[in-house]
Design an enzyme around this catalytic site. Structure first.
Site, short mmCIF file in Angstrom:
data_model
loop_
_atom_site.label_atom_id
_atom_site.label_comp_id
_atom_site.label_asym_id
_atom_site.label_seq_id
_atom_site.Cartn_x
_atom_site.Cartn_y
_atom_site.Cartn_z
N TYR A 63 -28.28 -94.66 0.94
CA TYR A 63 -28.50 -95.57 1.92
C TYR A 63 -27.40 -96.27 3.13
O TYR A 63 -26.41 -96.53 2.40
CB TYR A 63 -28.60 -96.93 0.77
CG TYR A 63 -29.32 -97.01 -0.47
CD1 TYR A 63 -30.34 -96.47 -0.57
CD2 TYR A 63 -28.61 -97.55 -1.43
CE1 TYR A 63 -31.32 -96.27 -1.48
CE2 TYR A 63 -29.74 -97.85 -3.08
CZ TYR A 63 -30.74 -96.87 -2.41
OH TYR A 63 -31.63 -96.77 -3.98
N ASP A 90 -26.58 -102.01 -7.50
CA ASP A 90 -27.38 -100.47 -7.59
C ASP A 90 -27.30 -100.04 -6.09
O ASP A 90 -27.68 -100.85 -5.01
CB ASP A 90 -28.00 -100.68 -7.95
CG ASP A 90 -29.15 -99.07 -7.22
OD1 ASP A 90 -28.13 -98.06 -8.70
OD2 ASP A 90 -29.93 -98.55 -6.69
N LYS A 119 -25.33 -93.12 -7.61
CA LYS A 119 -26.64 -91.85 -7.13
C LYS A 119 -26.29 -90.79 -6.79
O LYS A 119 -24.87 -90.94 -5.67
CB LYS A 119 -28.13 -92.11 -6.72
CG LYS A 119 -28.30 -92.87 -7.50
CD LYS A 119 -29.71 -94.00 -6.40
CE LYS A 119 -30.08 -95.21 -6.77
NZ LYS A 119 -29.23 -96.35 -6.68
#
Length: 329
Positions: free
Chosen positions: A52, A47, A77
């Site tokens: 990030y 994930d 995402k």
């Protein structure tokens, strides 16, 4: 909105914020070793998110995918675009030495497409297995929450549904740290999955328990992130104590100490209890602890396999450290 195609998730996967240098930096080599160890340990859901490391986590996963014959389940995402920083200062957002981009919230239909196009490029894929709308909710957006929620319902989520129909993803959902916004969205939209970070853990779960019960009744899958509450439940005492990505408050430190003391009487590591607790609810399809080294991955794998004495769960309930109604192993 129709439910997505069947997708077989592992009981445990890898949360890849650490591969974006969360708190401390790691090398590309260390990142690749971490991903290889995760596959060996069958933590084969990765994930990630553009946020990030400002794209660094996705880049590192993309490098792994390009060199690997094994294709794990990939979750990423949308909801932030990455703009080149140019000569501007790069905000760290908790990431050490992030890539030279500035994340910008964008929940418009156009912004969703642009964000995903960037992820496709960094990951080196045409499609992902899970696509999540990232960080909507009042805690993140404050007074702008109502406007953001309206845009999510009117633009972002319909666009994501269209992308699912185009086979750009199998499942769509939310990736958030808040329960209330999940309830609000589910009043309007059928989602395949919710990734909820930090809200259903050994440390704090009473307020989330009834919601997970509701998800189970309605067939909404839940992925649990932040099972260690930003590392607090796995701390050794030698590192800064974080909770919700900031310095841990005293109540959380004290309660963690109480949980650890009970676990020690059963000669069981607190992190093993934390991981298995988060995965015990029937709504939970996968738990995704974070790791940023092969050694950490192997330790996590060991914790997931440890047998836990049923009397330990009873002891925690007797001391009101976990809810009496919470499912346990």
């Amino acid at each position: 909105m129709t439910r997505g195609a069947p997708l077989n998730l592992p009981a445990y996967g890898l949360g890849a914020a650490g591969l974006g240098n969360l708190y401390t930096a790691i090398s590309d080599k260390e990142a690749q070793a971490t991903l290889e160890a995760a596959i060996e340990a069958q933590l084969n859901l990765f994930d990630t998110a553009p946020y990030y490391g400002h794209g660094l986590s996705e880049q590192r996963i993309g490098a792994y995918l390009a060199s690997s014959e094994f294709q794990p389940v990939i979750s990423t995402k949308v909801g932030r675009r990455l703009e080149p920083a140019g000569s501007a200062d790069i905000p760290d957002n908790g990431f050490e030495s992030p890539a030279p981009f500035i994340p910008k919230f964008d929940y418009s239909a156009k912004g969703i497409r642009e964000a995903f196009a960037g992820s496709q490029q960094r990951l080196g894929v045409e499609a992902v297995d899970i696509l999540l709308l990232h960080d909507i909710g009042e805690v993140v957006h404050g007074a702008a929450h109502d406007a953001i929620l309206a845009e999510a319902l009117e633009e972002a989520l319909p666009e994501m549904a269209a992308m699912k129909a185009e086979t750009k993803t199998k499942w769509i959902g939310l990736g958030v740290n808040e329960i209330d916004v999940c309830r609000q969205v589910l009043e309007h939209v059928d989602l395949d999955v919710l990734l909820i970070a930090g809200r259903y853990t050994l440390l704090e779960h009473a307020d989330s328990l009834s919601f997970l019960d509701e998800c189970h009744r309605h067939g909404v899958k839940v992925i649990i992130g932040g099972a260690f509450n930003s590392g607090l439940l796995a701390s050794t005492g030698e590192e800064p104590l974080h909770y919700d990505y900031v310095q841990a408050p005293q109540w959380a430190v004290e309660r963690t100490g109480q949980l650890r003391a009970v676990c020690e009487t059963f000669n069981t590591p607190l992190p093993a209890v934390a991981l298995q607790f988060s995965g015990s609810h029937p709504a939970v399809a996968c738990v995704i602890p974070g790791a940023k080294s092969a050694a950490q991955v192997r330790q996590i794998a060991d914790w997931t396999q440890m047998e836990i004495d049923p009397d330990l769960w009873d002891a925690l309930k007797d001391r009101d450290l976990i809810s009496r109604d919470a499912p346990v192993c």
